[in-house]
Structures are given as C-alpha cells and as structure tokens.
Design a protein around this motif. Sequence first.
Motif, PDB file in Angstrom:
ATOM      1  N   GLN A  58       0.804  -1.215   0.000  1.00  0.00           N
ATOM      2  CA  GLN A  58       0.000   0.000   0.000  1.00  0.00           C
ATOM      3  C   GLN A  58       0.843   1.275   0.000  1.00  0.00           C
ATOM      4  OE1 GLN A  58      -2.156  -1.273   3.663  1.00  0.00           O
ATOM      5  NE2 GLN A  58      -4.016  -0.755   2.503  1.00  0.00           N
ATOM      6  N   ARG A  59       0.303   2.286  -0.637  1.00  0.00           N
ATOM      7  CA  ARG A  59       0.714   3.667  -0.440  1.00  0.00           C
ATOM      8  C   ARG A  59      -0.569   4.490  -0.489  1.00  0.00           C
ATOM      9  NH1 ARG A  59       0.744   7.054  -4.870  1.00  0.00           N
ATOM     10  NH2 ARG A  59       0.944   6.138  -6.965  1.00  0.00           N
ATOM     11  N   GLU A  60      -0.476   5.764  -0.170  1.00  0.00           N
ATOM     12  CA  GLU A  60      -1.684   6.571  -0.006  1.00  0.00           C
ATOM     13  C   GLU A  60      -2.535   6.623  -1.268  1.00  0.00           C
ATOM     14  OE1 GLU A  60      -2.920  11.117   1.376  1.00  0.00           O
ATOM     15  OE2 GLU A  60      -0.885  10.374   1.679  1.00  0.00           O
ATOM     16  N   ALA A  61      -1.921   6.745  -2.432  1.00  0.00           N
ATOM     17  CA  ALA A  61      -2.682   6.962  -3.656  1.00  0.00           C
ATOM     18  C   ALA A  61      -2.992   5.686  -4.421  1.00  0.00           C
ATOM     19  CB  ALA A  61      -1.940   7.928  -4.564  1.00  0.00           C
ATOM     20  N   GLY A  62      -2.492   4.549  -3.984  1.00  0.00           N
ATOM     21  CA  GLY A  62      -2.732   3.315  -4.716  1.00  0.00           C
ATOM     22  C   GLY A  62      -1.813   2.209  -4.245  1.00  0.00           C
ATOM     23  N   VAL A  63      -1.907   1.034  -4.888  1.00  0.00           N
ATOM     24  CA  VAL A  63      -1.170  -0.133  -4.404  1.00  0.00           C
ATOM     25  C   VAL A  63      -0.393  -0.796  -5.535  1.00  0.00           C
ATOM     26  CG1 VAL A  63      -2.987  -0.534  -2.694  1.00  0.00           C
ATOM     27  CG2 VAL A  63      -3.002  -1.853  -4.831  1.00  0.00           C
ATOM     28  N   LEU A  64       0.635  -1.542  -5.112  1.00  0.00           N
ATOM     29  CA  LEU A  64       1.357  -2.468  -5.963  1.00  0.00           C
ATOM     30  C   LEU A  64       0.767  -3.849  -5.710  1.00  0.00           C
ATOM     31  CD1 LEU A  64       3.837  -3.513  -7.675  1.00  0.00           C
ATOM     32  CD2 LEU A  64       5.097  -3.568  -5.492  1.00  0.00           C
ATOM     33  N   LEU A  65       0.361  -4.542  -6.754  1.00  0.00           N
ATOM     34  CA  LEU A  65      -0.226  -5.878  -6.629  1.00  0.00           C
ATOM     35  C   LEU A  65       0.748  -6.900  -7.198  1.00  0.00           C
ATOM     36  CD1 LEU A  65      -2.572  -7.740  -5.901  1.00  0.00           C
ATOM     37  CD2 LEU A  65      -3.638  -7.145  -8.101  1.00  0.00           C
ATOM     38  N   ILE A  66       1.206  -7.802  -6.348  1.00  0.00           N
ATOM     39  CA  ILE A  66       2.190  -8.817  -6.728  1.00  0.00           C
ATOM     40  C   ILE A  66       1.489 -10.158  -6.884  1.00  0.00           C
ATOM     41  CG2 ILE A  66       4.334  -9.963  -6.049  1.00  0.00           C
ATOM     42  CD1 ILE A  66       4.782  -7.492  -4.136  1.00  0.00           C
ATOM     43  N   ASP A  67       1.664 -10.809  -8.059  1.00  0.00           N
ATOM     44  CA  ASP A  67       1.021 -12.097  -8.328  1.00  0.00           C
ATOM     45  C   ASP A  67      -0.468 -12.013  -8.005  1.00  0.00           C
ATOM     46  OD1 ASP A  67       3.509 -12.994  -9.080  1.00  0.00           O
ATOM     47  OD2 ASP A  67       3.870 -14.152  -7.261  1.00  0.00           O
ATOM     48  N   ALA A  68      -1.217 -11.395  -8.916  1.00  0.00           N
ATOM     49  CA  ALA A  68      -2.575 -10.901  -8.648  1.00  0.00           C
ATOM     50  C   ALA A  68      -3.570 -11.945  -8.167  1.00  0.00           C
ATOM     51  CB  ALA A  68      -3.118 -10.225  -9.908  1.00  0.00           C
ATOM     52  N   GLY A  69      -3.369 -13.209  -8.474  1.00  0.00           N
ATOM     53  CA  GLY A  69      -4.313 -14.223  -8.042  1.00  0.00           C
ATOM     54  C   GLY A  69      -4.512 -15.265  -9.116  1.00  0.00           C
ATOM     55  N   VAL A  70      -5.395 -16.217  -8.833  1.00  0.00           N
ATOM     56  CA  VAL A  70      -5.579 -17.345  -9.727  1.00  0.00           C
ATOM     57  C   VAL A  70      -7.014 -17.436 -10.239  1.00  0.00           C
ATOM     58  CG1 VAL A  70      -5.347 -19.841  -9.991  1.00  0.00           C
ATOM     59  CG2 VAL A  70      -3.718 -18.593  -8.577  1.00  0.00           C
ATOM     60  N   THR A  71      -7.982 -17.441  -9.348  1.00  0.00           N
ATOM     61  CA  THR A  71      -9.362 -17.570  -9.804  1.00  0.00           C
ATOM     62  C   THR A  71      -9.958 -16.202 -10.110  1.00  0.00           C
ATOM     63  OG1 THR A  71     -10.509 -17.407  -7.666  1.00  0.00           O
ATOM     64  CG2 THR A  71      -9.580 -19.550  -8.256  1.00  0.00           C
ATOM     65  N   ASP A  72     -10.871 -16.187 -11.063  1.00  0.00           N
ATOM     66  CA  ASP A  72     -11.492 -14.936 -11.467  1.00  0.00           C
ATOM     67  C   ASP A  72     -12.257 -14.311 -10.304  1.00  0.00           C
ATOM     68  OD1 ASP A  72     -11.578 -13.292 -13.771  1.00  0.00           O
ATOM     69  OD2 ASP A  72     -13.691 -13.754 -14.033  1.00  0.00           O
ATOM     70  N   ASP A  73     -13.012 -15.124  -9.571  1.00  0.00           N
ATOM     71  CA  ASP A  73     -13.806 -14.601  -8.454  1.00  0.00           C
ATOM     72  C   ASP A  73     -12.926 -13.942  -7.407  1.00  0.00           C
ATOM     73  OD1 ASP A  73     -16.116 -15.451  -9.642  1.00  0.00           O
ATOM     74  OD2 ASP A  73     -16.350 -17.247  -8.401  1.00  0.00           O
ATOM     75  N   GLU A  74     -11.776 -14.539  -7.127  1.00  0.00           N
ATOM     76  CA  GLU A  74     -10.891 -13.980  -6.111  1.00  0.00           C
ATOM     77  C   GLU A  74     -10.265 -12.668  -6.570  1.00  0.00           C
ATOM     78  OE1 GLU A  74      -9.503 -17.986  -3.694  1.00  0.00           O
ATOM     79  OE2 GLU A  74      -8.398 -17.390  -5.493  1.00  0.00           O
ATOM     80  N   MET A  75      -9.890 -12.593  -7.833  1.00  0.00           N
ATOM     81  CA  MET A  75      -9.321 -11.335  -8.320  1.00  0.00           C
ATOM     82  C   MET A  75     -10.362 -10.218  -8.311  1.00  0.00           C
ATOM     83  SD  MET A  75      -6.564 -12.297 -11.325  1.00  0.00           S
ATOM     84  CE  MET A  75      -7.502 -13.582 -12.145  1.00  0.00           C
ATOM     85  N   VAL A  76     -11.604 -10.548  -8.650  1.00  0.00           N
ATOM     86  CA  VAL A  76     -12.679  -9.553  -8.582  1.00  0.00           C
ATOM     87  C   VAL A  76     -12.876  -9.106  -7.142  1.00  0.00           C
ATOM     88  CG1 VAL A  76     -15.171  -9.206  -8.849  1.00  0.00           C
ATOM     89  CG2 VAL A  76     -13.860 -10.301 -10.675  1.00  0.00           C
ATOM     90  N   ALA A  77     -12.843 -10.053  -6.206  1.00  0.00           N
ATOM     91  CA  ALA A  77     -13.021  -9.705  -4.791  1.00  0.00           C
ATOM     92  C   ALA A  77     -11.882  -8.825  -4.289  1.00  0.00           C
ATOM     93  CB  ALA A  77     -13.131 -10.982  -3.947  1.00  0.00           C
ATOM     94  N   ILE A  78     -10.652  -9.099  -4.715  1.00  0.00           N
ATOM     95  CA  ILE A  78      -9.518  -8.243  -4.340  1.00  0.00           C
ATOM     96  C   ILE A  78      -9.738  -6.837  -4.896  1.00  0.00           C
ATOM     97  CG2 ILE A  78      -7.060  -7.818  -4.746  1.00  0.00           C
ATOM     98  CD1 ILE A  78      -6.652 -10.872  -4.611  1.00  0.00           C
ATOM     99  N   ALA A  79     -10.174  -6.750  -6.147  1.00  0.00           N
ATOM    100  CA  ALA A  79     -10.443  -5.442  -6.748  1.00  0.00           C
ATOM    101  C   ALA A  79     -11.522  -4.702  -5.957  1.00  0.00           C
ATOM    102  CB  ALA A  79     -10.872  -5.615  -8.204  1.00  0.00           C
ATOM    103  N   ASP A  80     -12.546  -5.420  -5.526  1.00  0.00           N
ATOM    104  CA  ASP A  80     -13.622  -4.799  -4.742  1.00  0.00           C
ATOM    105  C   ASP A  80     -13.112  -4.311  -3.391  1.00  0.00           C
ATOM    106  OD1 ASP A  80     -15.415  -5.273  -6.776  1.00  0.00           O
ATOM    107  OD2 ASP A  80     -16.275  -7.079  -5.865  1.00  0.00           O
ATOM    108  N   ASP A  81     -12.266  -5.113  -2.747  1.00  0.00           N
ATOM    109  CA  ASP A  81     -11.684  -4.702  -1.467  1.00  0.00           C
ATOM    110  C   ASP A  81     -10.864  -3.432  -1.622  1.00  0.00           C
ATOM    111  OD1 ASP A  81     -12.797  -6.801  -0.109  1.00  0.00           O
ATOM    112  OD2 ASP A  81     -10.926  -7.837   0.328  1.00  0.00           O
TER     113      ASP A  81
END
Length: 269
Positions: free
Chosen positions: A25-48
């Motif tokens: 994390q940083r104030e204006a946005g994040v670095l995402l490392i190895d974004a995920g595997v399943t579509d549902d989980e990546m969508v949930a991370i995006a929502d979070d």
Amino acid sequence: MLRQVAEGVLAHESEFIKSQAVVVQREAGVLLIDAGVTDDEMVAIADDLRRLGQPVVAGFSTHPHWDHLLWNAKLGDAPRYGTAHCAAEIKAFLSDAHWKDNIAEELPPEIEVPLELLGLITGLPAGATQIPWDGPTVRIIEHQAHSQGHAALLIEESRVLVVGDMLSDVLIPMLDLSAADPIEDYLAALRLFEEVAGDVDAFIPGHGSIGGADELRARIELDRAYVLALREGHTPIDPRIGPSAQPGWEWVSDVHDGQAQGLAQRSDV
C-alpha cells in the motif's frame, strides 16, 4: 479477502494450492504482486481495494508461470512488470499461435478465468534492483532457482520478503530442470535469502503459509536439505512428502519422484 501481514502489506490466500496474492500500500494506490488465480478472487480483491480507496497503480509477476501471470479487468490497466528474463520467457510463450490451447492443458478444471490479460507485462531493464513505482522501496532479488527470471521482493519499509514459488510449507523446492545447473541455481538463491534474512520480519511464499523471521530461516534450511539430498541421490527426509505430507497434498510426492527421475536422467547423459 485481504488480511494484514505487516504495516502497509496485505495478502490473500487462494483456495487454489494456497496461492498468495500480495498488496503493497501507499496513499494513492497499491502495488499488486502475483494478482491471483481464480477470477472470483481477483474480482473480490479489486472490490476490497476499491472500498479502501486504493486502486492498483502497478503490478508485478514474480516469475513466468501461468498462475503468477493472470489479471482481471476490474484490477485496472496499471503497468505490470517482471524481470527482463521473466518478460522474455512469457513473450516467447505468447508468440505461439496455439498458446491458449497449450495453457488450457495445464489449467485444473476448477480454474475458470479469462486468459486475454495473461502475461501482459513489461520487462524491467536487465539487472534492475527496484520496482519503478511511487511507493515504498521494493527491492528485486533476482535469481534462477525455480525458473528463469524468478524474483523475490524485499519490501524494505515493512520488512516483508515476498519469495515467489520458494520456501513453502506445502510444496517442495521445484527446480528448473531446463537450466544448466538447477541444483546450484537453487542453492545460490537460498544464500541470497540468507543475506537479507536479518532485514525480514515476515515472508510470503507463492504457495503456503506466511511466516515470521524464525520460520524464514527454518524454511531456508528445509529447502536446502531437500536440494542437497537430491544432489546426493538420496531420498529427502522432508515433511512435505511421504506419509507426513499435509492432507490433500499427497500429490507432492509424485512431483518429487518426477523431479528426482529428471535429475537422474541428466546425470546419465
């Protein structure tokens, strides 16, 4: 979906072989490392991240294997990076007109995810030592242990080491058998981890449980013992294979058998 590992570092463990996605994390946005595997989980991370008011401003893939190269459109179109070797490997793979068919053969049936955004990464200059983003310093520790262009990342301010597909409590070291000297490559990478261990309070493997400083050193030793046993042609005494393997992970013993056979064939040539 996301839980805090350290100040400024979040992670999500997937149901698919305990894959770890990491957020810096940083104030204006994040670095995402190895974004995920399943579509549902990546969508949930995006929502979070949207609820946190922190869009993805950069991505990074630790190495050029399909489960570390996926992306979802809801994560946005931030630049995604990898080492020069990593980017070259995936570029060569994607240049094959039949790459989608090839990767479909590797995907487990429970993984349903769009492949259009797979591997769209920019290679950093050869020898790059930091991820180029406007956030906490993330040091790149490149090596060739698990694959060409594999990278561990040290998030210096948070004292967190992201190690990619190494130092797992459920998976044995998986060597790059296409390399000239896969055993020494792996041992060299473990020495690199030892060199920074004093700067680490927590580490995150690509698959498996997150650990602290003491566990980091223990897993380095466990991986080293396994690799040295392979070098000597011995059957490793390792809790990740055989009767001591965690329930549901018995297949790792088959991975070990195939790896040992591959090394034996190399030595016979």
